[in-house]
Design a protein around this motif. Structure first.
Motif, PDB file in Angstrom:
ATOM      1  N   ALA A 171       0.763  -1.335  -0.168  1.00  0.00           N
ATOM      2  CA  ALA A 171       0.098  -0.099  -0.036  1.00  0.00           C
ATOM      3  C   ALA A 171       0.694   1.210  -0.027  1.00  0.00           C
ATOM      4  O   ALA A 171       1.742   1.299   0.649  1.00  0.00           O
ATOM      5  N   THR A 172       0.609   2.127  -0.883  1.00  0.00           N
ATOM      6  CA  THR A 172       1.244   3.490  -0.964  1.00  0.00           C
ATOM      7  C   THR A 172       0.508   4.500  -0.059  1.00  0.00           C
ATOM      8  O   THR A 172       1.559   5.499   0.344  1.00  0.00           O
ATOM      9  N   GLU A 173      -0.505   4.557   0.075  1.00  0.00           N
ATOM     10  CA  GLU A 173      -1.316   5.438   1.229  1.00  0.00           C
ATOM     11  C   GLU A 173      -2.525   4.573   1.912  1.00  0.00           C
ATOM     12  O   GLU A 173      -2.880   3.655   1.410  1.00  0.00           O
ATOM     13  N   ILE A 174      -2.819   5.146   2.993  1.00  0.00           N
ATOM     14  CA  ILE A 174      -3.803   4.711   3.782  1.00  0.00           C
ATOM     15  C   ILE A 174      -5.279   4.879   3.222  1.00  0.00           C
ATOM     16  O   ILE A 174      -5.461   5.877   2.971  1.00  0.00           O
ATOM     17  N   MET A 177     -10.622   0.196   3.617  1.00  0.00           N
ATOM     18  CA  MET A 177     -10.225  -0.968   3.159  1.00  0.00           C
ATOM     19  C   MET A 177      -9.386  -1.679   4.351  1.00  0.00           C
ATOM     20  O   MET A 177      -9.442  -2.619   4.517  1.00  0.00           O
ATOM     21  N   LEU A 178      -8.581  -0.802   5.035  1.00  0.00           N
ATOM     22  CA  LEU A 178      -7.707  -1.445   5.951  1.00  0.00           C
ATOM     23  C   LEU A 178      -8.627  -1.837   7.206  1.00  0.00           C
ATOM     24  O   LEU A 178      -8.375  -3.036   7.500  1.00  0.00           O
ATOM     25  N   LEU A 179      -9.738  -1.417   7.626  1.00  0.00           N
ATOM     26  CA  LEU A 179     -10.533  -1.860   8.469  1.00  0.00           C
ATOM     27  C   LEU A 179     -11.424  -2.975   8.393  1.00  0.00           C
ATOM     28  O   LEU A 179     -11.569  -4.051   8.909  1.00  0.00           O
ATOM     29  N   ALA A 180     -11.844  -3.151   6.849  1.00  0.00           N
ATOM     30  CA  ALA A 180     -12.363  -4.214   6.338  1.00  0.00           C
ATOM     31  C   ALA A 180     -11.633  -5.484   6.265  1.00  0.00           C
ATOM     32  O   ALA A 180     -12.021  -6.419   6.508  1.00  0.00           O
ATOM     33  N   GLY A 181     -10.389  -5.239   5.961  1.00  0.00           N
ATOM     34  CA  GLY A 181      -9.421  -6.482   5.875  1.00  0.00           C
ATOM     35  C   GLY A 181      -9.352  -6.854   7.567  1.00  0.00           C
ATOM     36  O   GLY A 181      -9.240  -7.950   7.547  1.00  0.00           O
ATOM     37  N   VAL A 212      -8.512 -10.785  -1.458  1.00  0.00           N
ATOM     38  CA  VAL A 212      -7.756  -9.877  -2.490  1.00  0.00           C
ATOM     39  C   VAL A 212      -8.000 -10.189  -3.845  1.00  0.00           C
ATOM     40  O   VAL A 212      -8.024  -9.244  -4.468  1.00  0.00           O
ATOM     41  N   ARG A 213      -7.821 -11.262  -3.944  1.00  0.00           N
ATOM     42  CA  ARG A 213      -7.713 -11.844  -5.535  1.00  0.00           C
ATOM     43  C   ARG A 213      -9.326 -11.538  -6.004  1.00  0.00           C
ATOM     44  O   ARG A 213      -9.580 -11.121  -7.305  1.00  0.00           O
ATOM     45  N   ILE A 214     -10.258 -12.059  -5.217  1.00  0.00           N
ATOM     46  CA  ILE A 214     -11.670 -11.722  -5.580  1.00  0.00           C
ATOM     47  C   ILE A 214     -12.136 -10.016  -5.554  1.00  0.00           C
ATOM     48  O   ILE A 214     -12.784  -9.669  -6.688  1.00  0.00           O
ATOM     49  N   THR A 251     -14.314  -6.634  -8.660  1.00  0.00           N
ATOM     50  CA  THR A 251     -14.837  -5.351  -8.195  1.00  0.00           C
ATOM     51  C   THR A 251     -14.018  -4.353  -8.708  1.00  0.00           C
ATOM     52  O   THR A 251     -13.157  -4.612  -9.641  1.00  0.00           O
ATOM     53  N   ILE A 252     -14.287  -3.103  -8.367  1.00  0.00           N
ATOM     54  CA  ILE A 252     -13.692  -2.059  -8.999  1.00  0.00           C
ATOM     55  C   ILE A 252     -12.704  -1.357  -8.101  1.00  0.00           C
ATOM     56  O   ILE A 252     -12.016  -0.431  -8.466  1.00  0.00           O
ATOM     57  N   TYR A 253     -12.456  -1.928  -7.158  1.00  0.00           N
ATOM     58  CA  TYR A 253     -11.545  -1.390  -6.007  1.00  0.00           C
ATOM     59  C   TYR A 253      -9.973  -1.508  -6.734  1.00  0.00           C
ATOM     60  O   TYR A 253      -9.494  -2.441  -7.261  1.00  0.00           O
ATOM     61  N   GLU A 254      -9.332  -0.470  -6.661  1.00  0.00           N
ATOM     62  CA  GLU A 254      -7.965  -0.328  -7.251  1.00  0.00           C
ATOM     63  C   GLU A 254      -6.875  -0.975  -6.485  1.00  0.00           C
ATOM     64  O   GLU A 254      -7.210  -1.411  -5.375  1.00  0.00           O
TER      65      GLU A 254
END
Length: 332
Positions: A208-211, A215-219, A235-237, A242-245
């Protein structure tokens, strides 16, 4: 007073020259106790430490004769280091560490005698399957902890969070003594998962390059509910459907790995964590921010959270080993 401090870990050695309690210059080499473990010989480590000392002195335009005291800490005191010293049993603070210091001259490394500070281990007897989880140990983090206690004025029960390849959580009491620690492989896991699994493609083999707080809390929630292995595969799913970058997916993985560490804190018998314990979070900026957010948003933890600045956590090992030497009477 000119002091050389040697901090040797598994893969790296750092030597710092201190003058009147200020770090003057520093040199580092990629050499550590792993070299001894692989080759079965201490020669590579001896040469590497000697060369790192020479590089630090060269930067300061000084010779070894100008050095008044040489101090060492870290894995250098392990069975694959340069001078083995048994761990001190917890609880242990500056006084106990100072009393256990040992002096030795190793001509292959340095013509001056070196004072070594030992590590600390949890007090667990008759170790077996029934209680092995309660055992843990450290070499190097004990002096970093002493440095943080001194710099931050810690005077109440606190957990020091020292993230890295092997993340260490150190509990200290209101007397500044280490009462126990617990270690995880969080850093190594994050590296291996990111670079050497099927997830490498979903993460472009990068962290990760920035917080991304969501997504952090979801993980972290995912790891706590369905386990780290399944959370990682998610993460692969996220990549496929999905559209998450990429950075969002990397945050999900970071949250999952660090969230698993928080489960350790809640449940490990090695440290006896309580909800109201104060937290001190150190490490790289990204990890500091991520860990602080996870603790803040976890209902279990209610204690104060202190996040160190770059200045407060600079040269922790060197500063800490000098603190211990001061308690021994070696430093005025």
């Amino acid at each position: 007073m000119n002091i050389l401090t040697i901090d040797t870990g598994t893969t790296n050695t750092r030597v710092t020259l201190w003058r009147n309690n200020e770090a003057v210059c520093q040199a580092a080499r990629q050499v550590g106790v792993r070299d001894t473990a692989i080759t079965g010989s201490a020669v590579t480590l001896q040469n590497g430490v000697r060369e790192t000392i020479a590089a630090a002195l060269d930067k300061a335009n000084a010779g070894l004769e100008a050095v008044d005291l040489v101090l060492a800490s870290g894995m250098i005191t392990s069975n694959v280091g340069l001078y083995e010293i048994p761990h001190v049993l917890a609880p242990a603070g500056r006084a106990e560490l100072a009393a256990a210091m040992r002096e030795a001259t190793i001509p292959e490394v340095c013509d001056k005698p070196i004072w070594f500070v030992p590590g600390v281990r949890n007090r667990v007897d008759n170790i077996g399957l029934h209680n092995c989880e309660a055992m843990d140990m450290m070499r190097g983090e004990e002096v970093e902890t002493m440095a943080l206690i001194a710099r931050l004025g810690i005077d109440k029960p606190t957990v020091m969070v020292l993230p890295g390849s092997h993340s260490k959580f150190v509990h200290v009491d209101d007397e500044g003594r280490i009462t126990g620690c617990v270690t995880t492989l969080a850093g190594e896991l994050l590296h291996v998962i990111t670079h050497n699994t099927i997830l490498a493609g979903s993460l472009d083999s990068d962290f990760a390059t920035e917080i991304d707080t969501e997504m952090l809390l979801a993980g972290a929630r995912s790891a706590g509910k369905i386990g780290l292995g399944r959370a990682c595969f998610t993460v692969r799913i996220l990549d496929q459907f999905t559209i998450y970058e990429r950075n969002a997916r990397a945050n999900f993985l970071l949250g999952a790995v660090l969230g698993a560490d928080l489960l350790t804190l809640k449940n490990s018998s090695a440290i006896g964590m309580t909800p109201g314990t104060q937290f001190v979070v150190t490490g790289k900026a990204m990890l500091r921010e991520a860990l602080a957010l996870l603790v803040k948003h976890d209902d279990f933890f209610s204690g104060r959270i202190l996040v160190t600045s770059e200045e407060q956590q600079a040269n922790l090992a060197g500063f800490g080993v000098i603190e211990v030497a001061r308690a021994r009477g070696l430093v005025g």
